[in-house]
Design a protein around this motif. Structure first.
Motif, PDB file in Angstrom:
ATOM      1  N   ALA A  26       0.821  -1.204  -0.071  1.00 36.68           N
ATOM      2  CA  ALA A  26      -0.113   0.131   0.105  1.00 36.68           C
ATOM      3  C   ALA A  26       0.952   1.298   0.067  1.00 36.68           C
ATOM      4  CB  ALA A  26      -0.795  -0.004   1.124  1.00 36.68           C
ATOM      5  N   ALA A  29       1.892   2.031  -3.399  1.00 33.35           N
ATOM      6  CA  ALA A  29       0.912   2.539  -4.275  1.00 33.35           C
ATOM      7  C   ALA A  29       0.261   3.835  -3.847  1.00 33.35           C
ATOM      8  CB  ALA A  29      -0.350   1.553  -4.183  1.00 33.35           C
ATOM      9  N   VAL A  31      -0.745   4.611  -0.717  1.00 34.23           N
ATOM     10  CA  VAL A  31      -1.532   4.799   0.524  1.00 34.23           C
ATOM     11  C   VAL A  31      -0.699   4.961   1.810  1.00 34.23           C
ATOM     12  CG1 VAL A  31      -3.327   3.677   1.687  1.00 34.23           C
ATOM     13  CG2 VAL A  31      -3.285   3.437  -0.886  1.00 34.23           C
ATOM     14  N   GLN A  37      -4.391   8.308   6.482  1.00 30.05           N
ATOM     15  CA  GLN A  37      -4.773   7.348   5.553  1.00 30.05           C
ATOM     16  C   GLN A  37      -6.472   7.584   5.353  1.00 30.05           C
ATOM     17  OE1 GLN A  37      -2.966   6.431   7.909  1.00 30.05           O
ATOM     18  NE2 GLN A  37      -4.442   5.142   9.094  1.00 30.05           N
ATOM     19  N   ASP A  41      -8.909   5.831  -0.028  1.00 23.13           N
ATOM     20  CA  ASP A  41      -7.703   5.665  -0.750  1.00 23.13           C
ATOM     21  C   ASP A  41      -7.203   3.954  -0.716  1.00 23.13           C
ATOM     22  OD1 ASP A  41      -7.040   8.320  -0.979  1.00 23.13           O
ATOM     23  OD2 ASP A  41      -6.085   8.275   1.134  1.00 23.13           O
ATOM     24  N   GLN A  44      -9.462   2.511  -3.530  1.00 18.42           N
ATOM     25  CA  GLN A  44      -8.811   2.487  -4.923  1.00 18.42           C
ATOM     26  C   GLN A  44      -7.614   1.831  -5.206  1.00 18.42           C
ATOM     27  OE1 GLN A  44      -8.992   6.930  -5.585  1.00 18.42           O
ATOM     28  NE2 GLN A  44      -9.080   6.475  -7.797  1.00 18.42           N
ATOM     29  N   TYR A  45      -6.932   1.655  -4.031  1.00 12.08           N
ATOM     30  CA  TYR A  45      -5.565   0.839  -4.204  1.00 12.08           C
ATOM     31  C   TYR A  45      -6.095  -0.503  -4.407  1.00 12.08           C
ATOM     32  CZ  TYR A  45      -1.963  -2.225  -2.559  1.00 12.08           C
ATOM     33  OH  TYR A  45      -1.044  -3.323  -2.369  1.00 12.08           O
ATOM     34  N   THR A  49      -4.973  -3.951  -7.334  1.00 10.88           N
ATOM     35  CA  THR A  49      -4.159  -5.133  -6.797  1.00 10.88           C
ATOM     36  C   THR A  49      -4.214  -6.349  -7.750  1.00 10.88           C
ATOM     37  OG1 THR A  49      -5.876  -6.159  -5.031  1.00 10.88           O
ATOM     38  CG2 THR A  49      -4.280  -4.325  -4.190  1.00 10.88           C
TER      39      THR A  49
END
Length: 281
Positions: A26, A29, A31, A37, A41, A44-45, A49
């Motif tokens: 994360a 990416a 985050v 956080q 977020d 969306q991550y 994946t």
């Protein structure tokens, strides 16, 4: 989906991500698992994946559907990510997933599968504490109820055997066993009452608070294409046809001029003769 970012404070999200093993990935990416956080977020991550992408690829057999032969796993992920979109509206708190495909039914199925997968993933991460507590309480209540039923059946069997036991001299031991079961039954019934009270309190808390992840609307089969624009397509076709006709007119005009030029025709005939001689040789 409605993503409740107000619940992401207090370190709950950071702890859940760390416990799930997604912390380092994360961070790569974008985050921030250390602070600031948000659940949006994280959502969306998670959409990007490999875990989710591979699940969708395997579920709908992207490799066979798109006839991928070279690097099937990596290529299928790229094909999915190319047409899969995820966006978050900060003003409304709505998180949207979309998928583009020539087949409208297939597009709907992919989106709804992603929504369900993401919702289950949020549950597995244990982000919504109230939901987790409710699930645990319901399980404990069921276990306690099963134990009460077992004790009641055991007590009933002992009561039926009291008369036989008195005749054989075992009445005292059976009475003691009956008293023990009665005490255990009373204790389990008290536990059951306390658990039911806690469950009602959790239900009130859940009803008064917004859940972290809530599906507002599932995808439907679209009856209107998203792209390309019909008007733009007509303009492109019109201009393409115009330029092609102009090019074709120049080509036909050049051919006519060559036919009318005796010197050019003679050169063409000579080239044809040379080609014939070369092939015969």
């Amino acid at each position: 989906m409605l993503i409740n970012n107000a619940s992401s404070s207090g370190g709950g999200l950071s702890a859940a991500i760390g416990a799930s093993g997604l912390g380092s990935l994360a961070s790569l990416a974008g985050v921030n698992v250390g602070g600031g956080q948000t659940y949006s977020d994280l959502a969306q991550y998670l959409v990007g994946t490999n875990t989710l992408l591979d699940s969708v690829v395997d579920k709908f057999d992207f490799i066979k559907r798109y006839k991928i032969k070279i690097s099937p796993r990596a290529s299928s992920r790229k094909a999915l990510k190319k047409n899969l979109t995820a966006s978050y509206d900060k003003d409304s708190g709505v998180f949207t997933i979309g998928f583009t495909d020539y087949d409208p039914v297939f597009a709907q199925q992919v989106v709804n599968y992603c929504v369900d997968y993401l919702g289950n993933w949020f549950k597995d991460l244990g982000l919504d504490k109230n939901v987790m507590q409710k699930a645990n309480l319901e399980q404990n209540i069921q276990n306690t109820f099963n134990e009460i039923r077992r004790l009641e059946e055991e007590s009933h069997r002992l009561e039926q055997s009291v008369s036989m036991a008195y005749g054989s001299g075992g009445g005292v031991s059976i009475m003691l066993e009956t008293q023990r079961i009665a005490l255990e039954l009373s204790a389990q019934q008290e536990v059951y009452k306390q658990l039911k009270v806690q469950l009602e309190m959790i239900n009130v808390s859940i009803a008064s608070e917004s859940p972290i992840f809530q599906v507002l609307e599932k995808a439907e089969v679209p009856d209107q294409k998203s792209k390309p624009s019909r008007g733009m397509l007509c303009i492109i076709v019109t201009f393409g046809a115009f330029f092609f006709s102009v090019f074709l007119a120049f080509v036909l005009n050049a051919v006519e001029n060559i036919k009318k030029d005796p010197e050019a025709m003679a050169k063409l005939r000579a080239k044809k003769e040379n080609v014939r001689i070369y092939r015969e040789d």
